[in-house]
Every structure is written in C-alpha cells, then in structure tokens.
Design an enzyme around this catalytic site. Structure first.
Site, PDB file in Angstrom:
ATOM      1  CD  GLU A  58       6.108   5.233   4.051  1.00 24.08           C
ATOM      2  OE1 GLU A  58       5.020   4.674   4.268  1.00 24.08           O
ATOM      3  OE2 GLU A  58       6.879   4.896   3.127  1.00 24.08           O
ATOM      4  CB  SER A  85       2.792   6.851   3.537  1.00 21.34           C
ATOM      5  OG  SER A  85       2.826   5.647   4.241  1.00 21.34           O
ATOM      6  CE1 TYR A 136      -1.113   5.639   7.183  1.00 23.49           C
ATOM      7  CE2 TYR A 136      -0.137   7.204   5.654  1.00 23.49           C
ATOM      8  CZ  TYR A 136      -0.456   5.907   5.995  1.00 23.49           C
ATOM      9  OH  TYR A 136      -0.121   4.872   5.154  1.00 23.49           O
ATOM     10  NE  ARG A 186      -3.341  -0.554   0.338  1.00 22.11           N
ATOM     11  CZ  ARG A 186      -2.554   0.383   0.868  1.00 22.11           C
ATOM     12  NH1 ARG A 186      -2.417   0.490   2.170  1.00 22.11           N
ATOM     13  NH2 ARG A 186      -1.861   1.209   0.093  1.00 22.11           N
ATOM     14  CG  ASP A 222      -3.165   0.505  -3.162  1.00 22.31           C
ATOM     15  OD1 ASP A 222      -3.731  -0.305  -2.405  1.00 22.31           O
ATOM     16  OD2 ASP A 222      -2.373   1.377  -2.762  1.00 22.31           O
ATOM     17  CD  GLU A 238       1.441   2.212  -4.410  1.00 22.46           C
ATOM     18  OE1 GLU A 238       2.250   2.869  -5.113  1.00 22.46           O
ATOM     19  OE2 GLU A 238       1.215   2.489  -3.228  1.00 22.46           O
ATOM     20  CG  ASN A 277       1.229  -0.477  -0.707  1.00 21.87           C
ATOM     21  OD1 ASN A 277       2.016   0.452  -0.699  1.00 21.87           O
ATOM     22  ND2 ASN A 277       0.119  -0.463  -1.442  1.00 21.87           N
ATOM     23  N   GLY A 311      -0.294   0.242   5.956  1.00 21.04           N
ATOM     24  CA  GLY A 311      -0.696   0.735   7.262  1.00 21.04           C
ATOM     25  C   GLY A 311      -1.425  -0.357   8.025  1.00 21.04           C
TER      26      GLY A 311
END
Length: 318
Positions: A17, A152, A222, A261, A263, A277, A279, A283
């Site tokens: 990443e 990612s 991305y 974050r 999800d 999950e 994070n 990003g």
C-alpha cells in the site's frame, strides 16, 4: 508569534500500500494549516529505509499516514512509543488487532459484535491438507478469499468454485501466511468514521460505498476518478443508529484511539447489519470516505487534522 508545531508526516513504507500512503500523505501535507503547523515530510522507501532519524528535539508529533503491514499494524506505533514522540492514531494493540482479520473477528465475536460467517487457515494447513474443501465446507459459494493482514482490497478474490478457490488462496498467500475466507452476503456496503479518545469517541454520519462490480477493488478505490461513495446516505433511522452504535463498540473493542473507519454490510432483506472490518488508518485524502464522512458531520478536513494532532498530544500528556 507562537512557535509552530513540527508535524512529521510518515508515508510510503515497504507494504503493498506504498502508493496509497503517498496519496494520503500529500493530502495531509497540503491541508495542514501553516499558521499552526510546520510539516516535515518523512518518506520511507520500499525497502523500509528512513530518510532521517526521528527525535523529539526535531519534531513535536508524528502523523503516521501509513497503510498496511509495517505502518498500520502496530510496528511503527511501537517504535514511536520507544522514542517518546506523540503520534496520531491508534496504539500498538489496537493497530495490531485491527490489521489482523482473524484477531479482529475474534475480538468482535467476544464482544457480541455481528460478523459474517468465515473460516481461516495457515499456509501450512492449506499446503498439507488432503481435503481442501474440508477447510471451507461450512461456507457456501460465493466466497471471498483475503490475506489476513492486508488492506485496500489487495490480494482479494471472489470465488465460486474449487478451482477459483485454489487460485484465490495462492494469491492471498503471496501477501500473508494466514488466509481468511468469508461468506458472501448480498448487502449494501456502509461506512462510518470514529474520532476521539478511548472514553468519549464520536461516530460520524454513515456513508455508502458505490460498488461497480462484485466489490470495491484497489483500482476503483484509488485509481479511478469515478464517485465511490454517497455521504451522507439515506437509511432507516434504526439502521443509521445501529451503524453508529456498532462503530463505537468496534472501536472500543479493539482499544481504539484517535481515529478509525468501520465498514459494514447491511442486508436489506433481513435488516441485519454486520461489521466487516475496522481500519485504524484508512485512506486519508480529502476525497477519502473517512474525511468526507466527517466533513458531512461538520468537521472539515483541516479541522479533522487539528483534532487528531490534539488527541496525540493529549494521550502523551504533552
């Protein structure tokens, strides 16, 4: 004139990443208010070499905008703690647990946080098994195969047969020695941002990812200029509140601090909400869904950076 705070922005690193991290770091460097902060870019190369040695007399705080193994899994966080330098984001334990999809799900299940059906196995178990189907037989097709310690959407495959499963596992094993296989759930993909300390974190308004195919892959996240999320998203009030509540529960379950974050999968037919999950360093461009969720909640990007830096100092007692 008050002396500006020296903020070292860590980026790059040896994980897959690397490029995502550079994008996030450029956004942070551009948006840091120059009247308050003196940005110090620190770009770690793909071999893990640092261009400078970080010391407390050189920088005041570190913003580790690193994604994936090495930067988001507790390794860098532990290094910064040994140096005694305040840093943005989750600590060693929370970072490690969130990065490992097996440890993360075990933690969620222990806290009665709903997750989709899944199995996991090591490379040794896969290579030596005489019954590959036996390792995943508790699930139904389609399934998602993922390396346990990547983010990612790297190394993920959607599989519908044993042949595809074998190929998917081989791909995942190029990134990690542990593989997670998840049951597909036909659902809307939601996100929610968390911001704050251990005790009184806040949850943002929820958003919804716009998934062009079977899942939102690396290119869509991305490399494409297409819209990837609707923020805020219109949801039944019960679902929106459940998403925000589960976000805070997930954050507390891993011992989160600063930001995360979360999800989700929202199964409209049944009304079920699953945590997919969490994070700890999502990003971080102004276009990224975490920043957009907070902007929609009344916290613009520069203010978000300021709050995170203030939280870093608060944790260290500086």
């Amino acid at each position: 004139m008050t002396e500006r705070v020296r903020v070292a922005v860590l980026a790059g690193g040896p994980s897959a990443e690397h490029e995502v991290s550079l994008q996030s770091a450029h956004a942070v460097l551009d948006a840091l208010p120059r009247d308050l902060y003196e940005p110090v870019p620190v770009i770690i190369d793909r071999q893990g070499r640092w261009p400078v040695e970080l010391r407390r007399d050189r920088v005041d705080v570190v913003f580790p905008v690193l994604h994936g193994p090495f930067g988001e899994d507790g390794v860098v966080q532990g290094h910064l703690q040994t140096l005694g330098i305040p840093y943005v984001g989750c600590g060693v334990l929370a970072s490690a647990v969130a990065m490992d999809k097996v440890a993360m799900r075990r933690t969620f299940l222990a806290e009665d946080i709903p997750v989709t059906p899944y199995v996991w196995f090591t490379e040794h178990e896969w290579r030596t098994s005489t019954d590959s189907w036996g390792l995943v037989k508790s699930l139904d097709w389609p399934m998602y195969v993922k390396p346990a310690g990547m983010g990612s959407s790297i190394g993920i495959s959607r599989v519908t047969s044993m042949e595809e499963l074998r190929a998917g596992v081989d791909l995942a094993l190029t990134y990690d020695r542990v593989v997670v296989v998840e049951q597909e759930v036909v659902a809307r993909e939601l996100i929610c941002g968390v911001l704050g300390d251990h005790d009184t974190p806040d949850a943002s308004v929820p958003g919804e990812l716009i998934v062009p195919g079977d899942w939102l892959d690396y290119e869509a996240k991305y490399l494409s200029q297409a819209e990837i999320a609707t923020i805020p998203v219109v949801l039944p009030e019960r679902v929106a509140e459940e998403v925000r509540e589960l976000s805070l529960r997930a954050f507390r379950a891993i011992g989160g601090y600063g930001l995360s974050r979360v999800d989700f999968l929202y199964e409209e037919d049944t009304g079920r909400v699953y945590v997919l999950e969490i994070n700890t360093m999502p990003g971080f461009t102004s276009r990224s869904v975490y920043a957009r969720a907070w902007a929609a909640s009344g916290v613009p990007y520069p203010e978000l950076l300021r709050r995170l830096i203030d939280l870093a100092f608060a944790r260290s007692g500086s």
